[in-house]
Design a protein around this motif. Structure first.
Motif, mmCIF file in Angstrom:
data_model
loop_
_atom_site.group_PDB
_atom_site.id
_atom_site.type_symbol
_atom_site.label_atom_id
_atom_site.label_comp_id
_atom_site.label_asym_id
_atom_site.label_seq_id
_atom_site.Cartn_x
_atom_site.Cartn_y
_atom_site.Cartn_z
ATOM 1 N N THR A 40 0.707 -1.177 0.210
ATOM 2 C CA THR A 40 0.262 -0.114 -0.338
ATOM 3 C C THR A 40 1.185 1.380 0.270
ATOM 4 O O THR A 40 0.726 2.588 -1.085
ATOM 5 N N LEU A 41 2.404 0.970 0.610
ATOM 6 C CA LEU A 41 2.828 2.399 0.660
ATOM 7 C C LEU A 41 3.468 2.988 -0.944
ATOM 8 O O LEU A 41 3.274 3.535 -1.048
ATOM 9 N N VAL A 42 3.903 1.457 -1.171
ATOM 10 C CA VAL A 42 4.419 2.151 -2.803
ATOM 11 C C VAL A 42 3.273 2.259 -4.187
ATOM 12 O O VAL A 42 3.077 3.184 -4.671
ATOM 13 N N GLN A 43 2.391 1.601 -3.929
ATOM 14 C CA GLN A 43 0.939 2.539 -4.410
ATOM 15 C C GLN A 43 0.516 3.873 -4.341
ATOM 16 O O GLN A 43 0.468 4.315 -5.044
ATOM 17 N N ARG A 44 0.535 4.095 -2.578
ATOM 18 C CA ARG A 44 0.624 5.992 -2.363
ATOM 19 C C ARG A 44 1.761 6.658 -3.193
ATOM 20 O O ARG A 44 1.285 7.693 -3.513
ATOM 21 N N ARG A 45 2.762 5.799 -2.860
ATOM 22 C CA ARG A 45 3.896 6.485 -3.552
ATOM 23 C C ARG A 45 3.959 6.877 -5.040
ATOM 24 O O ARG A 45 4.160 7.494 -5.102
ATOM 25 N N ASP A 46 3.450 5.688 -5.335
ATOM 26 C CA ASP A 46 3.310 6.615 -7.123
ATOM 27 C C ASP A 46 2.652 7.397 -7.387
ATOM 28 O O ASP A 46 2.841 7.322 -8.208
ATOM 29 N N ARG A 47 1.188 6.787 -6.822
ATOM 30 C CA ARG A 47 0.636 8.183 -7.030
ATOM 31 C C ARG A 47 0.893 9.270 -6.837
ATOM 32 O O ARG A 47 0.161 10.204 -7.226
ATOM 33 N N ALA A 48 1.707 9.757 -5.622
ATOM 34 C CA ALA A 48 2.230 10.951 -5.129
ATOM 35 C C ALA A 48 2.828 11.199 -6.648
ATOM 36 O O ALA A 48 2.947 12.516 -6.959
ATOM 37 N N ARG A 49 3.983 10.284 -7.066
ATOM 38 C CA ARG A 49 4.584 10.171 -8.343
ATOM 39 C C ARG A 49 4.124 11.153 -9.609
ATOM 40 O O ARG A 49 4.685 11.585 -10.618
ATOM 41 N N ALA A 50 3.068 10.703 -9.727
ATOM 42 C CA ALA A 50 2.450 11.026 -10.566
ATOM 43 C C ALA A 50 1.964 12.774 -10.571
ATOM 44 O O ALA A 50 1.765 13.003 -11.402
ATOM 45 N N PHE A 51 1.540 12.808 -9.584
ATOM 46 C CA PHE A 51 1.208 14.280 -9.154
ATOM 47 C C PHE A 51 2.716 15.182 -9.768
ATOM 48 O O PHE A 51 2.470 15.996 -10.108
ATOM 49 N N ALA A 52 4.109 14.852 -9.226
ATOM 50 C CA ALA A 52 5.338 15.302 -9.913
ATOM 51 C C ALA A 52 5.837 15.173 -11.340
ATOM 52 O O ALA A 52 5.872 16.488 -11.941
ATOM 53 N N ALA A 53 5.046 14.117 -11.563
ATOM 54 C CA ALA A 53 5.127 14.023 -13.104
ATOM 55 C C ALA A 53 4.583 15.895 -13.545
ATOM 56 O O ALA A 53 4.942 16.387 -14.603
ATOM 57 N N SER A 54 2.857 15.582 -13.455
ATOM 58 C CA SER A 54 2.086 16.993 -13.599
ATOM 59 C C SER A 54 2.984 18.213 -13.922
ATOM 60 O O SER A 54 2.620 19.496 -14.395
ATOM 61 N N LEU A 55 3.765 18.393 -12.557
ATOM 62 C CA LEU A 55 4.353 19.355 -12.063
ATOM 63 C C LEU A 55 5.058 19.948 -13.441
ATOM 64 O O LEU A 55 5.084 21.094 -13.624
ATOM 65 N N ARG A 56 5.939 19.237 -13.132
ATOM 66 C CA ARG A 56 7.029 19.359 -14.734
ATOM 67 C C ARG A 56 5.969 19.308 -15.820
ATOM 68 O O ARG A 56 6.816 20.019 -16.139
ATOM 69 N N GLU A 57 5.105 18.539 -16.071
ATOM 70 C CA GLU A 57 4.934 18.894 -17.734
ATOM 71 C C GLU A 57 4.271 20.202 -17.921
ATOM 72 O O GLU A 57 4.539 20.969 -18.730
ATOM 73 N N HIS A 58 3.185 20.415 -16.338
ATOM 74 C CA HIS A 58 2.666 22.358 -16.993
ATOM 75 C C HIS A 58 3.488 23.355 -16.501
ATOM 76 O O HIS A 58 3.029 24.787 -16.356
ATOM 77 N N PHE A 59 4.190 23.486 -15.631
ATOM 78 C CA PHE A 59 5.220 24.696 -15.047
ATOM 79 C C PHE A 59 6.717 24.768 -16.085
ATOM 80 O O PHE A 59 7.471 24.920 -15.298
ATOM 81 N N THR A 60 6.931 24.281 -17.018
ATOM 82 C CA THR A 60 8.012 24.509 -17.416
ATOM 83 C C THR A 60 8.895 25.512 -17.577
ATOM 84 O O THR A 60 7.971 26.332 -18.037
ATOM 85 N N VAL A 61 9.974 25.813 -17.723
ATOM 86 C CA VAL A 61 10.148 27.098 -17.640
ATOM 87 C C VAL A 61 10.343 27.728 -19.506
ATOM 88 O O VAL A 61 10.469 27.366 -19.743
ATOM 89 N N ARG A 62 9.110 28.776 -19.581
ATOM 90 C CA ARG A 62 9.533 28.998 -20.689
ATOM 91 C C ARG A 62 10.821 29.684 -21.151
ATOM 92 O O ARG A 62 12.249 30.091 -21.080
ATOM 93 N N ASP A 63 11.275 29.990 -22.698
ATOM 94 C CA ASP A 63 12.566 30.195 -22.934
ATOM 95 C C ASP A 63 12.817 31.570 -22.843
ATOM 96 O O ASP A 63 14.236 31.988 -22.859
ATOM 97 N N ASP A 64 11.974 32.470 -22.897
ATOM 98 C CA ASP A 64 11.740 33.944 -22.780
ATOM 99 C C ASP A 64 12.855 34.343 -21.712
ATOM 100 O O ASP A 64 13.185 35.104 -21.321
ATOM 101 N N VAL A 65 12.435 33.390 -20.414
ATOM 102 C CA VAL A 65 12.419 33.523 -19.371
ATOM 103 C C VAL A 65 14.375 33.689 -18.983
ATOM 104 O O VAL A 65 14.865 34.087 -18.734
ATOM 105 N N ARG A 66 14.596 32.659 -20.289
ATOM 106 C CA ARG A 66 15.771 32.071 -19.941
ATOM 107 C C ARG A 66 16.631 33.618 -20.523
ATOM 108 O O ARG A 66 18.071 33.358 -20.407
ATOM 109 N N GLY A 67 16.515 33.679 -21.448
ATOM 110 C CA GLY A 67 17.056 34.899 -22.137
ATOM 111 C C GLY A 67 16.483 36.562 -21.349
ATOM 112 O O GLY A 67 17.297 37.505 -22.458
ATOM 113 N N LEU A 68 15.990 36.874 -20.065
ATOM 114 C CA LEU A 68 15.816 37.780 -19.183
ATOM 115 C C LEU A 68 17.077 38.762 -19.346
ATOM 116 O O LEU A 68 17.858 39.589 -19.716
#
Length: 431
Positions: free
Chosen positions: A317-345
Motif C-alpha cells: 500500500t505504501l508503494v501504491q501511495r508513492r506511485d500516486r504521489a509521483r504522478a502528481f510530480a510528473a504533472s507539475l513538471r509538465e505544466h510549469f516548464t520554464v519558458r525560453d523567454d525567461v531564460r533570455g532575460l
C-alpha cells in the motif's frame, strides 16, 4: 573512537522525519541530522508568529520522543568516507559511522538571473516565505510575487498572513497550462483542497498567467518591477520582489557518495529503485532529492526508505501511495516548464555568480561550467555553485560541475583534526 549507529537520516523535513520514525519502529538506533536549529525542513519551517502545522508538531514529537532516535540539530555533513560521515556543528567536528544511510536532503529554489535581481529586497519566492517565518518584517510592505509553480501561492499566503500587501502573483506558465493542471487535480483530492484554500485566502490578490518579471528597478533597493504579460509591458511599484522558478533536488551529498543520478529537466535527481534504494549499497533516498513531488510524496517515500534501511518489509500500500504521489510530480513538471523567454532575460552585464560578482558575459565564451569556473571564479564562492551553477544549467550552459568535499564551508579544525565525540548526550528537537 568513532561513534556509530544503525541508520543515519540526513534531513529532518517531512521525508527525514518519516524515515527516522519508520526505522526506529523496527528497533534500530537512528541518528537524525539537520542543518537547521529546528526540525521540519523548508515546508514545515517553524513560523515565529504562527508556529508549525499540527501534523508537523505531531511528527516531530513522535521522533524526538523516541528513545531510539538521537537528533542532531544545527549539524552539517562536511564530507564522506566509506561507511561514515564527517559532521560539523557550531562547536566541533566529529565522525559518525553507520550501517545504512537515508538521504532526505530536500530541495532548493531555482533562481534565474534578470536585470536588477541582485538589488536589496529581491528574493526567491521560497526565500521570502522562509524569511517571513523567521521574523523578517513584512507588515505594510507591498510585495510582488512571480515565477512559476504552486510555491508562488504558498509564498503569497505566508506573506499575507504576516501583514504584507501582496500586489500580484505573476505565473510564467500560460493560462491553458495552468487550467489543464487545475483540471487534473481531482486525481489528488488533498492537493485540490489545498489549492482551493489558498485561492480563497488570496481571492483579492491579482493572479496573472503568461506573465514574467523582466527587470527589477531601484537604486539602493527595489522600488518596482517591469512585468511583461498578455497585455503588454508595465511597471508595478513594490517594496519587495520575490521571483522563483520552482525547486531543484539537492543531490550534492548523493553525488559525493557515488549514487547514480538521472535527469530532472536541465538538472538531476537521485535514481532510486522500488524501495528507495540508490545505486550504492545500504544508501537510500526519499523526498525531493528523488524529484520534486511535494509533501505527500516526501512522507510516504520517507517511510518506505526507513523501513527498507531497517531491513523490514515494505507494505504494498505504501508503494501504491508513492506511485500516486509521483504522478502528481510528473504533472507539475509538465505544466510549469520554464519558458525560453525567461531564460533570455539576463544580458551580458547581469551578475550570474553573486558570491564572486561574475557577470553572465564573462561566462558565455566558455564551453562549460568547469572551464568558466577556472577562468572567472564563477561558482567558487560560499554557495559553491548551488545558485549560479543551477542557473547556468537552466540557461543551457551545460550541467553543473561535480561535487567535491567539503559540502559546506568548514572550519580547519573540522577538516584537519576532527573531534571524535559521542552523540549520546546531544539534545533532541523540541516542537
Amino acid at each position: 573512537m568513532v561513534d556509530a549507529c544503525d541508520i543515519v537520516v540526513v534531513g529532518a523535513g517531512p521525508a527525514g522525519l518519516a524515515a527516522a520514525e519508520a526505522a526506529a519502529s523496527q528497533g534500530k538506533r537512528v541518528v537524525l541530522i539537520d542543518s537547521q536549529p529546528r526540525a521540519g525542513g523548508q515546508v514545515w519551517r517553524h513560523d515565529v508568529l504562527h508556529g508549525q502545522p499540527r501534523v508537523a508538531t505531531d511528527a516531530i514529537r513522535d521522533v524526538a520522543g523516541n528513545a531510539n532516535v538521537t537528533c542532531l540539530e544545527g549539524t552539517q555533513v562536511v564530507a564522506v568516507e566509506p561507511g561514515r560521515l564527517l559532521l560539523q556543528d557550531a562547536h566541533r567536528g566529529f565522525h559518525l559511522a553507520y550501517g545504512a544511510l537515508v538521504l532526505a536532503t530536500g530541495a532548493r529554489e531555482l533562481l534565474l538571473p534578470f536585470p536588477g535581481w541582485t538589488l536589496p529586497g529581491v528574493t526567491g519566492a521560497g526565500g521570502l516565505q522562509a524569511l517571513a517565518k523567521q521574523g523578517w518584517p513584512l507588515r505594510g510592505k507591498r510585495v510582488l510575487i512571480a515565477g512559476s509553480g504552486p510555491l508562488l501561492l504558498a509564498a503569497a499566503a505566508t506573506a499575507q498572513r504576516h501583514g504584507a500587501h501582496v500586489v500580484g502573483i505573476h505565473e510564467q506558465a500560460g493560462a491553458s497550462a495552468v487550467h489543464r493542471f487545475a483540471a487534473g487535480l481531482w486525481r489528488w483530492p488533498g492537493k485540490l483542497a489545498q489549492a482551493a484554500r489558498l485561492r480563497l485566502e488570496l481571492a483579492r490578490v491579482p493572479y496573472r498567467t503568461g506573465s514574467i518579471v523582466t527587470a527589477a528597478e531601484g537604486e539602493h533597493g527595489v522600488t518596482g518591477a517591469r512585468v511583461r504579460g498578455r497585455q503588454g509591458d508595465e511597471r508595478i511599484a513594490c517594496d519587495l520582489l520575490a521571483v522563483g522558478y520552482g525547486l531543484l533536488p539537492q543531490v550534492e551529498l548523493a553525488q559525493l557518495l557515488g549514487c547514480a543520478l538521472e535527469p530532472e529537466g536541465a538538472h538531476a535527481r537521485v535514481q532510486v529503485g522500488p524501495w528507495q534504494a540508490t545505486s550504492q549499497p545500504r544508501v537510500f533516498a526519499a523526498g525531493e532529492a528523488c524529484g520534486i513531488g511535494g509533501l505527500d510524496c516526501a512522507r510516504v517515500e520517507g517511510r518506505i526508505a526507513g523501513l527498507a534501511a531497517a531491513g523490514a518489509p515494505v507494505p504494498p500500500t505504501l508503494v501504491q501511495r508513492r506511485d500516486r504521489a509521483r504522478a502528481f510530480a510528473a504533472s507539475l513538471r509538465e505544466h510549469f516548464t520554464v519558458r525560453d523567454d525567461v531564460r533570455g532575460l539576463a544580458n551580458g552585464d547581469t551578475t550570474i555568480c553573486r558570491c564572486e560578482d561574475v557577470p553572465l558575459g564573462a561566462v558565455r565564451p566558455h564551453a562549460d561550467t568547469r572551464e568558466a569556473k577556472l577562468a572567472t571564479r564563477c561558482g567558487m564562492g560560499a554557495c559553491q555553485g548551488r545558485i549560479c551553477g543551477s542557473a547556468l544549467a537552466e540557461l543551457g550552459h551545460g550541467p553543473r560541475g561535480g561535487t567535491r568535499p567539503p559540502l559546506f564551508p568548514a572550519r580547519l579544525a573540522t577538516l584537519g583534526e576532527p573531534v571524535l565525540s559521542s552523540v549520546s548526550d546531544t539534545r533532541g528537537y523540541t516542537s
